[in-house]
Design an enzyme around this catalytic site. Structure first.
Site, PDB file in Angstrom:
ATOM      1  N   ASP A 227     118.864  63.994  61.715  1.00  0.00           N
ATOM      2  CA  ASP A 227     119.352  62.648  61.576  1.00  0.00           C
ATOM      3  C   ASP A 227     120.657  62.735  60.929  1.00  0.00           C
ATOM      4  O   ASP A 227     120.871  63.566  60.197  1.00  0.00           O
ATOM      5  CB  ASP A 227     118.427  61.588  60.610  1.00  0.00           C
TER       6      ASP A 227
HETATM    7  N1  URA Z   1     112.145  64.463  60.604  1.00  0.00           N
HETATM    8  C1  URA Z   1     112.830  63.562  60.450  1.00  0.00           C
HETATM    9  O1  URA Z   1     112.525  62.220  60.141  1.00  0.00           O
HETATM   10  N2  URA Z   1     114.403  63.705  60.642  1.00  0.00           N
HETATM   11  C2  URA Z   1     114.902  64.692  60.880  1.00  0.00           C
HETATM   12  O2  URA Z   1     116.011  64.825  60.893  1.00  0.00           O
HETATM   13  C3  URA Z   1     114.173  65.997  61.064  1.00  0.00           C
HETATM   14  C4  URA Z   1     112.871  65.568  60.990  1.00  0.00           C
END
Ligand code: URA
Length: 226
Positions: free
Chosen positions: A101
């Site tokens: 993310d």
């Molecule tokens: N899980 C999440 O919520 N975000 C990420 O970036 C990776 C795994």
């Protein structure tokens, strides 16, 4: 593609003459003379016929320490992307193998080899991804059992594989995933009434982020991960 077909396609010689070239030791794949017309070659093999190079295309594998605020994407009109941080002539060829993310930090893998990135997500490969997760509220004992039983993700109609975690302090855990559903860690903690405040990936398979500084990248070997 089979080597005899490849030669025929690139030289416009018929299959018979292409096979003869191979049998006469005039064809090299990755610098080695090859006499097997049935050998399978792909777009990352360097193939020469006599003194002529018919194909030369290098595969690239990179690891990066993604900073917060950088998008795991190749192009974006609004935000800076992981590719924007790579100053190599082949940067435009790369894609991301396993996103993070925008707010998340840590280990990101990039490549121009689609077969490699696909392999990373195949269940048989069982590639572990390790995250350090900061939480809004203190961790509760009950999470262990809930995560071990799997969490139902309604949108995908999928129950997560059992997940274990190690508590690092009152509000910090290390979580290991063997699958990669969209926002999986955030959704798992949301399901137990908590909230992720920071997410940092430290390992994918055998590749550790180590002390690679934020925003930096380096090349890796394709098989270093398995
Ligand atoms: N899980 C999440 O919520 N975000 C990420 O970036 C990776 C795994």
């Amino acid at each position: 593609m089979r080597l005899d077909r490849f030669i025929s396609h690139h030289t416009r010689l018929g299959k018979k003459r292409s096979r003869a070239l191979i049998e006469n030791c005039e064809v090299r794949v990755n610098k080695h003379i090859v006499r097997d017309p049935l050998l399978r070659v792909d777009r990352f093999d360097t193939i020469t016929c006599g003194s002529e190079t018919l194909q030369e295309h290098q595969a690239h594998y990179l690891m990066m320490h993604k900073p917060a605020g950088i998008l795991s994407a190749t192009k974006d009109p609004e935000f800076k992307t992981a590719i924007d941080l790579i100053d190599t002539p082949y940067a435009h060829e790369l894609h991301i193998a396993g996103r993070l993310d925008r707010a998340s930090t840590g280990l990101l893998l990039l490549t121009n080899d689609g077969r490699w990135s696909k392999q990373l997500t195949e269940p048989e490969q069982n590639v572990a991804k390790v995250y350090e997760v900061g939480l809004r509220d203190p961790i509760e004992e009950r999470y262990h059992e809930i995560f071990a039983n799997g969490i139902y993700l309604a949108y995908e109609d999928h129950t997560t594989q059992p997940v274990t975690f190690t508590q690092l302090n009152e509000r910090r855990v290390e979580v290991t995933l063997h699958e990669g559903r969209y926002h999986q860690i955030k959704r798992m903690f949301h399901a137990v009434g908590n909230q992720v405040t920071s997410l940092h990936r430290t390992r994918i398979g055998k590749i550790e982020l180590g002390d690679l500084s934020t925003g930096a990248f380096q090349t890796i070997e394709a098989d270093a991960i398995f």
